[in-house]
Design a protein around this motif. Structure first.
Motif, PDB file in Angstrom:
ATOM      1  N   ALA A 116       2.708   7.284  -4.530  1.00 49.05           N
ATOM      2  CA  ALA A 116       2.595   7.286  -3.627  1.00 49.05           C
ATOM      3  C   ALA A 116       1.652   6.733  -3.382  1.00 49.05           C
ATOM      4  CB  ALA A 116       2.896   8.812  -4.103  1.00 49.05           C
ATOM      5  N   PRO A 117       1.520   6.983  -1.828  1.00 52.18           N
ATOM      6  CA  PRO A 117       0.203   5.945  -1.518  1.00 52.18           C
ATOM      7  C   PRO A 117      -1.089   6.116  -1.989  1.00 52.18           C
ATOM      8  CG  PRO A 117       1.426   6.405   0.326  1.00 52.18           C
ATOM      9  CD  PRO A 117       2.182   6.833  -1.289  1.00 52.18           C
ATOM     10  N   GLU A 118      -1.617   7.378  -1.979  1.00 53.96           N
ATOM     11  CA  GLU A 118      -2.495   7.931  -2.749  1.00 53.96           C
ATOM     12  C   GLU A 118      -2.710   7.308  -4.715  1.00 53.96           C
ATOM     13  OE1 GLU A 118      -0.462   9.521  -1.232  1.00 53.96           O
ATOM     14  OE2 GLU A 118      -0.428  11.740  -2.392  1.00 53.96           O
ATOM     15  N   ALA A 162       0.617  -1.380  -0.528  1.00 57.24           N
ATOM     16  CA  ALA A 162       0.226  -0.512   0.282  1.00 57.24           C
ATOM     17  C   ALA A 162       0.942   1.663   0.432  1.00 57.24           C
ATOM     18  CB  ALA A 162      -0.919   0.144   0.660  1.00 57.24           C
ATOM     19  N   GLY A 163       2.527   1.170   0.459  1.00 60.53           N
ATOM     20  CA  GLY A 163       2.964   2.584   0.464  1.00 60.53           C
ATOM     21  C   GLY A 163       3.123   2.586   1.433  1.00 60.53           C
ATOM     22  N   HIS A 164       3.176   1.813   2.400  1.00 58.83           N
ATOM     23  CA  HIS A 164       3.952   2.875   4.000  1.00 58.83           C
ATOM     24  C   HIS A 164       5.132   3.617   4.005  1.00 58.83           C
ATOM     25  CE1 HIS A 164       3.743   4.079   8.021  1.00 58.83           C
ATOM     26  NE2 HIS A 164       2.143   3.541   8.211  1.00 58.83           N
ATOM     27  N   ALA A 183      -3.250   3.774  -4.595  1.00 62.45           N
ATOM     28  CA  ALA A 183      -4.745   3.758  -4.355  1.00 62.45           C
ATOM     29  C   ALA A 183      -5.962   3.452  -5.738  1.00 62.45           C
ATOM     30  CB  ALA A 183      -5.816   4.248  -3.186  1.00 62.45           C
ATOM     31  N   ARG A 239      -4.405   8.730   2.384  1.00 61.33           N
ATOM     32  CA  ARG A 239      -3.482   8.554   1.824  1.00 61.33           C
ATOM     33  C   ARG A 239      -4.115   6.673   0.869  1.00 61.33           C
ATOM     34  NH1 ARG A 239       2.326  10.489   2.020  1.00 61.33           N
ATOM     35  NH2 ARG A 239       2.010  10.377  -0.471  1.00 61.33           N
ATOM     36  N   SER A 240      -3.839   6.126   1.716  1.00 55.28           N
ATOM     37  CA  SER A 240      -4.429   4.902   1.538  1.00 55.28           C
ATOM     38  C   SER A 240      -5.949   4.630   0.839  1.00 55.28           C
ATOM     39  CB  SER A 240      -3.887   3.909   2.465  1.00 55.28           C
ATOM     40  OG  SER A 240      -5.441   3.749   3.110  1.00 55.28           O
ATOM     41  N   ARG A 241      -6.530   5.552   1.019  1.00 60.47           N
ATOM     42  CA  ARG A 241      -7.908   5.512   0.244  1.00 60.47           C
ATOM     43  C   ARG A 241      -7.616   6.602  -1.265  1.00 60.47           C
ATOM     44  NH1 ARG A 241      -7.482   1.606   3.029  1.00 60.47           N
ATOM     45  NH2 ARG A 241      -8.969   1.418   4.371  1.00 60.47           N
ATOM     46  N   GLY A 242      -7.054   6.648  -1.917  1.00 62.47           N
ATOM     47  CA  GLY A 242      -6.658   7.663  -2.641  1.00 62.47           C
ATOM     48  C   GLY A 242      -6.564   9.233  -2.569  1.00 62.47           C
ATOM     49  N   ILE A 243      -6.593   9.662  -1.511  1.00 63.59           N
ATOM     50  CA  ILE A 243      -6.315  11.605  -1.208  1.00 63.59           C
ATOM     51  C   ILE A 243      -5.214  11.283  -0.907  1.00 63.59           C
ATOM     52  CG2 ILE A 243      -7.177  13.341   0.370  1.00 63.59           C
ATOM     53  CD1 ILE A 243      -9.344  11.033   0.007  1.00 63.59           C
ATOM     54  N   ASP A 244      -4.927  12.681  -2.111  1.00 68.35           N
ATOM     55  CA  ASP A 244      -3.216  12.742  -2.249  1.00 68.35           C
ATOM     56  C   ASP A 244      -3.269  13.706   0.097  1.00 68.35           C
ATOM     57  OD1 ASP A 244      -3.498  15.839  -2.849  1.00 68.35           O
ATOM     58  OD2 ASP A 244      -4.432  15.945  -3.739  1.00 68.35           O
ATOM     59  N   PHE A 287      -1.706   7.994   6.425  1.00 67.21           N
ATOM     60  CA  PHE A 287      -1.250   7.451   5.497  1.00 67.21           C
ATOM     61  C   PHE A 287      -3.100   6.474   5.212  1.00 67.21           C
ATOM     62  CE2 PHE A 287      -0.347   2.456   5.164  1.00 67.21           C
ATOM     63  CZ  PHE A 287      -0.051   3.086   3.861  1.00 67.21           C
TER      64      PHE A 287
END
Ligand SMILES: Nc1ncnc2c1ncn2[C@@H]1O[C@H](COP(=O)(O)OP(=O)(O)OP(=O)(O)O)[C@@H](O)[C@H]1O
Ligand SMILES: [Mg+2]
Lengths: 253, 428
Positions: A74-76, A51-53, A79, B378-383, B375
């Motif tokens: 990047a993580p986003e 997931a990119g942590h 996603a 961001r892992s939900r796609g939010i920059d 994190f």
């Protein structure tokens, strides 16, 4: 055919501690994989690295998603490309509304795909539909993200996010832990609803019971940072009966 | 230490040229007192982190310029364009430009009386140098009397605008609210700057709450980047009186706000909360002092700060529970979010307790954005930027959730959002 997810000889560190130690795994579209293994073996680490942590440092190896180097995203971005991590410990975010986050997440992905943003009406309709499938009270939409949610409610909320985002690859880190029997069924229903030839699911779990509802194509045993044994669904049953010592012996032999 | 002081000779000259409108004797007394006190320096405990040096320099330059704007001429309504707050919030707006109430005739606001000089002159001259400087240079002092039992249909709004484009870089204002027994009143104090030039404004407001009076008070400070603002709110809280106070600091170069509540009778209930948002080289100092003289009574001070850039903020709140004030329940908290490692906060919630039977708590925190929450988003796609904004907003949300004047909530939320966007995208 390019694999969906291709992990080769992955080594990671957190601080000075090496965690993943030469892990390789291939996941193709349409497949369901289960990852089992003792506490502390590196299952959540693997999920978070995908997931990119940023606290995990990749020291060697590669991770690609449909042939693309995932580690430079990047993580986003990951996603939006369709990777979803269901957290083992979903984070409580006081002051951020659950519906607000869901909508922002859906729209981030839509923008990425060149689609128009979802309008408020359409969003509510979709959210209610998914919540019904998961047997979730619509009241959860108006609460702060995970704040004060029970353990099981948090896990259901993760699955709600997944259902709204419709990822291509869902990595669910112990989403079955701490669920009562009805919740487990609801969560399994949510996961099965996502199954399709274009998607893949990686289930990190300690128990056979989830796999009873969601049949995996492959079962892997992770130990000390690498996959030491793989098999079909019968492996999960065998692990439940015989524990992990047995696998370690096989692996060392 | 202040290396500069206000030039007394220049000050005396200007005070002497102010219009003879009934405040003259008070001005002269304040001037005499100020001569002994001067402005507080950083050697004083309450002013350790906040230097008035820039205010002194600006004041001396202004005094030396022989300002002709101190000559009596009536500022008119058209000198002050309608402000956004006036349009957005339904209130009885009183409009002040550079400390002077606009419009010749005083308005009638439902049952309340508005006068130009305090009827009794009480409280104008004090032991506080800054307040005496304010008194010595006053054009107007506004006295607002709310009769016992009155309830107003709308808040009283004060637009306090500063325009330093002319020769008006120093402005003083003074307002006294006398709230009768059982009366209910909402007040909005909105500070603004109309020009980008440096200016110094001092606002002293007195609030007297008679028995059972209920006041909800919002201070919304949206000054410009070069504005120096000192504010003092002095509150006398009578028996069973209730005060809800919210302070929001969004702008200003150097801002110091003092709130002092004196709880002199049993049953009073004071809750003060606030938010300060600072970036660039802003300096924002909030000082709260609550004197519990009689119990039982309750007070709370809960402020939050968001700091970016090289900003510096100060928070000090002190509840003093005097001997015999048994049954006091006092609490203070201050939470800060540092978005930059060059920003600085000095925080000190304090309790001084001389009574026996009290319930008191205090605490302060200073932290960064929660990495695991970042994190997660961001892992939900939010920059990353949007995620920071979301969490920063969430941090501020608890103050908004308890805004003292509910009708202003939407407007204030919008202003905070706007300012946050700017602050979060700022570079340290
Ligand atoms: N910040 C950290 N600093 C040092 N070690 C860490 C840190 N985070 C994780 N680890 C270590 O990494 C190892 C792998 O942890 P991980 O969470 O991946 O295990 P897991 O297989 O998911 O375990 P569980 O089944 O208990 O969830 C553990 O030994 C853990 O203590
Ligand atoms: Mg784990």
């Amino acid at each position: 055919m390019t694999a969906m997810l291709e992990i080769r000889d992955l080594h990671t560190k957190i601080g000075d501690t090496a965690i993943l130690d030469g892990l390789s795994l291939t996941v193709n579209s349409g497949e369901v994989h289960a990852i089992m293994g003792p506490n502390g073996s590196g299952k959540s680490t693997l999920a978070q690295v995908i997931a990119g942590h940023e606290s995990h440092l990749v020291t060697a190896g590669s991770v690609t998603f449909f042939g693309r180097n995932l580690l430079e995203l990047a993580p986003e971005e990951r996603a939006r490309e369709g990777i979803f991590l269901g957290f083992q410990y979903p984070v409580e975010i006081p002051g951020v509304n659950n519906a607000y986050l869901l909508k922002a997440a859906v729209n981030a992905k839509r923008r990425h795909n060149g689609q128009p943003e979802i309008d408020a009406f359409e969003f509510l309709k979709l959210a209610r539909e998914k919540m019904k499938l998961l047997d979730m009270d619509p009241g959860f939409l108006n609460r702060a993200v995970n704040e004060g949610f029970s353990g099981g409610e948090k896990k259901r909320n993760e699955i709600l996010q997944m259902a709204m985002l419709e990822p291509r690859l869902a990595i669910l880190d112990e989403t079955d832990s701490g669920l009562d029997i009805d919740a487990l069924k609801a969560v399994a229903k949510g996961i099965n609803a996502l199954r399709s030839p274009e998607r893949a699911i990686v289930l990190v779990t300690h128990y056979q019971r989830l796999l009873h509802y969601i049949e995996p194509d492959q079962v892997h045993v992770l130990s000390k940072g690498r996959i030491v044994h793989s098999g079909d669904k019968s492996l999960a049953l065998e692990l439940e009966k015989r524990g992990y010592d047995w696998v370690r012996e096989v692996a060392n032999a | 230490m202040n290396t500069a002081v206000i030039r007394q000779d220049l000050l005396a000259d200007v005070v002497g040229r102010l219009p003879d409108n009934g405040l003259r004797a008070l001005r002269e007394r304040a001037l005499t007192e100020f001569a002994k006190q001067g402005l507080p320096g950083t050697t004083e405990e309450d002013w350790r982190y906040t230097s008035l040096q820039s205010a002194v320099e600006l004041s001396n330059a202004w005094l030396a310029s022989q300002p002709d704007l101190v000559l009596p001429h009536e500022p008119r309504k058209e000198h002050l364009p309608t402000q956004a707050s006036e349009t957005a919030i339904d209130a009885h707006w009183l409009r002040f430009l550079n400390g002077r109430l606009l419009g010749g005739a005083l308005p009638d606001l439902e049952s309340i009386r508005i006068g130009r000089e305090p009827a009794d002159g009480r409280g104008l001259v004090t032991d506080d140098g800054l307040s005496n400087l304010n008194a010595a240079l006053l054009h107007d002092a506004i006295h607002i009397v709310v009769p016992a039992g009155a309830t107003l249909s709308r808040p009283i709004g004060l637009v306090l605008a500063n325009d330093a484009s002319g020769n008006t870089s120093v402005a003083m204002s003074r307002i006294v609210f006398e709230v009768g027994a059982g009366a209910k009143l909402e007040i909005i104090e909105n500070h603004l700057s109309l020009s980008a030039a440096a200016s110094f404004a001092s606002v002293v407001i007195e609030l007297r709450l008679a028995r059972g009076a209920q006041v909800r008070y919002l201070r919304l400070q949206e000054c410009g980047e070069a504005q120096i603002l000192t504010g003092r709110l002095q509150i006398a809280v009578g028996q069973d009186a209730l005060l809800r106070y919210t302070s929001i600091d969004l702008g200003g170069a150097l801002v110091r706000n003092d709130v002092a509540a004196d709880l002199t009778a049993a049953g009073s209930d004071v809750i003060a909360n606030g938010l300060y948002l600072a970036t660039g080289s802003q300096h924002i100092d909030n000082h709260i002092r609550i004197d519990h003289r009689v119990g039982p009574a309750r007070s709370r001070a809960a402020f939050r700060g968001i700091l970016h850039g090289r900003s510096r903020c100060v928070f000090n709140s002190k509840a003093i529970v005097h001997k015999g004030a048994d049954g006091t329940d006092a609490g203070q908290s201050n939470h800060n979010l540092l978005l930059s490692d060059k920003a600085e906060i000095d925080t000190k919630p304090e309790l001084e307790i001389y009574a026996d039977d009290v319930k008191c708590a205090h605490g302060a925190t200073v932290g960064q954005l929660d990495e695991s929450a970042l994190f997660y988003l961001r892992s939900r796609g939010i920059d990353a930027d949007a995620a920071s904004r979301m969490l920063t907003r969430a941090f501020a949300a608890s103050v908004l959730g308890e805004l003292a004047v509910a009708v202003a909530a939407e407007y204030v939320a919008g202003r905070i959002d706007q300012r946050l966007d700017l602050v979060v995208s700022d570079k340290p």
